[in-house]
Motif scaffolding. Structure first.
Motif, PDB file in Angstrom:
ATOM      1  N   VAL A 248     -26.070  32.023 -15.767  1.00  0.00           N
ATOM      2  CA  VAL A 248     -25.673  31.217 -14.605  1.00  0.00           C
ATOM      3  C   VAL A 248     -24.497  31.830 -13.866  1.00  0.00           C
ATOM      4  N   LYS A 249     -24.149  33.046 -14.189  1.00  0.00           N
ATOM      5  CA  LYS A 249     -22.914  33.642 -13.660  1.00  0.00           C
ATOM      6  C   LYS A 249     -22.894  33.751 -12.140  1.00  0.00           C
ATOM      7  N   ASP A 250     -24.078  33.814 -11.526  1.00  0.00           N
ATOM      8  CA  ASP A 250     -24.100  33.957 -10.074  1.00  0.00           C
ATOM      9  C   ASP A 250     -23.973  32.630  -9.342  1.00  0.00           C
ATOM     10  N   TYR A 251     -23.942  31.561 -10.109  1.00  0.00           N
ATOM     11  CA  TYR A 251     -23.886  30.240  -9.480  1.00  0.00           C
ATOM     12  C   TYR A 251     -22.472  29.689  -9.379  1.00  0.00           C
TER      13      TYR A 251
ATOM     14  N   MET B 293     -14.708  36.080 -13.890  1.00  0.00           N
ATOM     15  CA  MET B 293     -14.981  37.510 -13.848  1.00  0.00           C
ATOM     16  C   MET B 293     -15.068  38.113 -15.238  1.00  0.00           C
ATOM     17  N   ARG B 294     -14.252  37.630 -16.131  1.00  0.00           N
ATOM     18  CA  ARG B 294     -14.296  38.237 -17.448  1.00  0.00           C
ATOM     19  C   ARG B 294     -15.231  37.511 -18.405  1.00  0.00           C
ATOM     20  N   ASP B 295     -15.060  36.184 -18.534  1.00  0.00           N
ATOM     21  CA  ASP B 295     -15.722  35.496 -19.634  1.00  0.00           C
ATOM     22  C   ASP B 295     -17.071  34.899 -19.266  1.00  0.00           C
TER      23      ASP B 295
ATOM     24  N   ARG C 129     -11.640  34.691 -23.846  1.00  0.00           N
ATOM     25  CA  ARG C 129     -11.228  33.296 -24.014  1.00  0.00           C
ATOM     26  C   ARG C 129     -12.208  32.533 -24.913  1.00  0.00           C
ATOM     27  N   ASP C 130     -11.670  31.567 -25.621  1.00  0.00           N
ATOM     28  CA  ASP C 130     -12.499  30.781 -26.536  1.00  0.00           C
ATOM     29  C   ASP C 130     -13.313  29.749 -25.761  1.00  0.00           C
ATOM     30  N   ILE C 131     -14.610  29.641 -26.052  1.00  0.00           N
ATOM     31  CA  ILE C 131     -15.441  28.699 -25.300  1.00  0.00           C
ATOM     32  C   ILE C 131     -16.009  27.572 -26.157  1.00  0.00           C
TER      33      ILE C 131
END
Lengths: 490, 490
Positions: B255-258, B245-247, B485-487
């Motif tokens: 691709v957030k909807d997947y 939800m956040r990152d 958050r670190d990615i």
């Protein structure tokens, strides 16, 4: 028809207008998703349309590529970055992470933090992949995904069309063809190198305490050898001796008298620095217990290196840092080259004889006709080139020169001029060197000692890219000072 | 003679009096140090002499072993710890490290920080090794070094003699014999598990953006499945949904909807919690987009799991947390057992029928004759047992009962009594559950929501062992809140 449905679904599932989207074309697909033995898939991010934003493709995520992306105006261009790593490494502080003075994440900067457009603009992307070739005529880059870390995906090839291409692929460590370097030594250029060094160092320390280890093996395991006396080699030696003097004495009291550091260099250490600073560094390292050896490595074996004069040097940890040279992909590209085999560039960092290709950083050098010397493989050169090129492309883009083959008659403005700001290196024990001369022959300020160390730390702290990491570097330094270095082997 | 010289050199190279030193005896050595193909070496840390400090050998570095070592008086005993990892993991916060809310090092506590004697007392040691057997008659533990990470050392066997032995080897994840779990699922018990989850999650996110990936594969790669609805599974689901939800929305907008999370549990989630809290957790998780599925896993394949009712669930990441059971080494030890196959202990945590052996933590359970039930495999049980046993051995040591076979007629004082303090779990979105009832049937305070989340965070922050890590956990929480958050995939 099924292809069309897939694409339309992709497009209509978002709320942004269609024409903002990249021309994603699946050229052909032979595989089914549940069959991992399926043959190569082939897909492409096709050419942009005239009414779309032009696309800049950046190869590499080092100093040059990242500084370029940071400066590029994402309102003018879509940015596509292709690299096998999704972060930039703040290399001047990498040596400090090997012994835990800094944490790994404090020196790694995700690309999405450097250029947010990459993660949220519909036409900008980051692709975790290697570039395998460039087709300058078709304005196309060939890539292959990096799927190391998963068993359920085979790597696949794809192409990305560009309006402008920026090659910032960096260089690779030189080994002078010496046998065994790749197999047994660790370089110090990536975070995973630093991780490997840290894990190995801690393992060797622990193994040396276990019953059954002989005196000879214990000495070997705890002999850390660094080959190459440039800034990286010297800074790593300094960090190691700090680690030994402060942390090993306290945390590995049983074996503290066995651990030794040897720095092997064929010529002078820190050869680019002022002679007075070199002498200071030599004294300081020697005082901290680092053995400086002048020698040439002939062969590297599993447990020892052999010098030219026949001396055998047993080691438990071998770090190799003897400079960099062009990597195979640079050799293989059919593009003009500079003397020394780097990608040739002109005064505006364009690759001559092809359209819309630029190169920056360690992988490029001026072509002979410019009469300019190849610049040293330094972060500050790469960064300055990235900044310059971002400015140039932003300017070109504003006058509609962003699309492919539309830049020919534009005025590019001032050439790239490099002005050296000076060099710095730390030698451990809260001491550093700062050489502010513009080149080896010039006169200028040079400093060594605690004040320089303060300058060194402050300078790098302000250079760290994100506020998050700047904060963490400061916190790491503070906790190392208060609590010592962390020795969990995770 | 050469053996003697080696030993004397070892002894005389330090400034402490000789009798403080352990009786290190090389029983036999067949290998030369430069020959890695050499056969097994065999060495030992022999029995202590009557005038030396008695030696306590601790197997394992989990909650029980570490709390025990922390409490043991190093003026009375020499402490030798044998474990394949040199740190303790603060397990309740491990789930938070998988998505970068916390850093790995913030939840790992080096043994040397927990019990400094291990690193600087001449007769105390940490050995990076696995226990392979115990000879109760000879008061001897058989071990084998863990040399994973180096090619130049073959593992070797050695023995350690003890005056007192504390078995705190923990448990291992249960798989109910389901095929494919070990091959394809990731557990969540060690730092390297969390690292693997983080690397895989980021890889899957990146691969989903690359041209050539099909819709179906994209959905599979971004489907995170958790099997097991205990606190670990629920907390990890909560962390994942926070991360999404956040990152993910911000950093992987393409691709957030997947991306989806499914939690599979055969019975109730959080079955040990109050029914009202369970309901709250179910609602909260569902609201955060976690799909809760009641089902039993029949088979785990490379890309999908198959449920009992035949449903196929494709996954890109599979985390397995269905509780723990005795590990093979516990099975193999020729010691009394409790119902359920754990090492049997009496009310003073002694293993009956043998001398000087104790067991604490997840690997032990009361023998039937005590009439006491096996305690749950919880950190608070392990910690309380470790603390109790340290007190008991300190007491015994003060009245000269420290050496082998000298404890028989001593008064051991009060029995170990466990009082449950309650349970906590976070469910993401700044919400948590706090259940302060002493057991499932009892009445007592139970809370859910933001206040509980504050209680949860504060409670764990104060439980983190060292000040260094307490500081880092707080800093990590703060930076996650401010910067996300670190990615970087390092």
């Amino acid at each position: 028809m099924s292809l069309f449905r897939t694409l339309s679904k992709r497009y209509f599932s978002t709320t942004k207008p269609l024409h903002h989207f990249p021309s994603l074309t699946l050229l052909s697909r032979f595989s089914s998703t549940t069959d991992s033995t399926a043959p190569v898939r082939y897909a492409a991010l096709g050419p942009t349309k005239p009414h779309e934003k032009p696309r800049v493709v950046v190869l590499g995520t080092g100093w040059a590529g990242c500084r370029f992306m940071k400066g590029l105006d994402s309102r003018i261009y879509d940015i596509v970055c292709v690299s096998p790593r999704n972060h930039m490494v703040f290399t001047p502080l990498l040596a400090s992470t090997c012994v835990g003075t800094l944490e790994f994440r404090s020196v790694a900067e995700p690309i999405a933090r450097i250029q947010p457009a990459i993660s949220n603009e519909p036409g900008s992307f980051f692709f975790l992949a290697n570039c395998t070739g460039i087709n300058a005529d078709k304005h196309e880059v060939q890539c292959e995904t990096v799927t190391e870390g998963t068993q359920t995906l085979e790597p696949w090839k794809f192409t990305v069309s560009y309006d402008k291409l920026v090659i910032a692929l960096g260089a690779q460590p030189t080994t002078f063809g010496i046998h065994g370097v790749h197999e047994h030594a660790i370089f110090l250029r990536e975070v995973y190198h630093a991780q490997e060094i840290r894990r190995k160092l801690l393992l060797n320390l622990m193994m040396s305490e276990v019953p059954g280890i002989s005196e000879e093996e214990k000495k070997r395991l705890l002999h850390c050898v660094i080959v190459g006396g440039g800034p990286t080699g010297v800074e790593f030696s300094g960090e190691l001796s700090d680690f030994i003097m402060r942390d090993v004495r306290q945390r590995y009291a049983h074996v503290k008298d066995y651990i030794h550091v040897t720095l092997i260099e064929a010529n002078e250490i820190l050869s680019s620095f002022d002679v007075r600073l070199r002498q200071y560094a030599t004294n300081q390292l020697t005082k901290s217990g680092v053995r400086l050896v002048r020698g040439i490595v002939k062969d590297v074996e599993e447990k020892k290196i052999i010098l030219n004069d026949g001396t055998e040097v047993p080691y438990g940890l071998l770090v190799w840092s003897t400079g960099v040279g062009p990597s195979p992909i640079i050799h293989s590209l059919d593009l003009p080259k500079s003397p020394g085999g780097r990608i040739g560039i002109d005064e505006w960092l364009r690759v001559p004889s092809v359209q819309d290709i630029f190169s920056i950083g360690d992988c490029c050098g001026f072509v002979e006709s410019t009469g300019k010397p190849t610049l040293p493989a330094l972060a500050q050169v790469a960064e300055r080139q990235g900044k310059y090129l971002a400015g140039l492309l932003n300017k070109v883009g504003k006058v509609n020169g962003g699309h492919a083959n539309s830049m020919k008659d534009l005025d590019l403005g001032g050439q790239f001029v490099y002005k050296h700001l000076g060099s710095m290196a730390t030698v451990g024990s809260y001491k550093a060197l700062v050489d502010l001369r513009q080149n080896k022959e010039a006169k200028g300020l040079s400093l060594a000692g605690f004040t320089s160390w303060i300058v060194w730390r402050s300078a790098y702290l302000t250079r760290v890219i994100s506020w998050r990491n700047r904060f963490y570097v400061a916190i790491n330094w503070a906790t190392t000072f208060v609590f010592g270095r962390d020795i969990s082997r995770i």
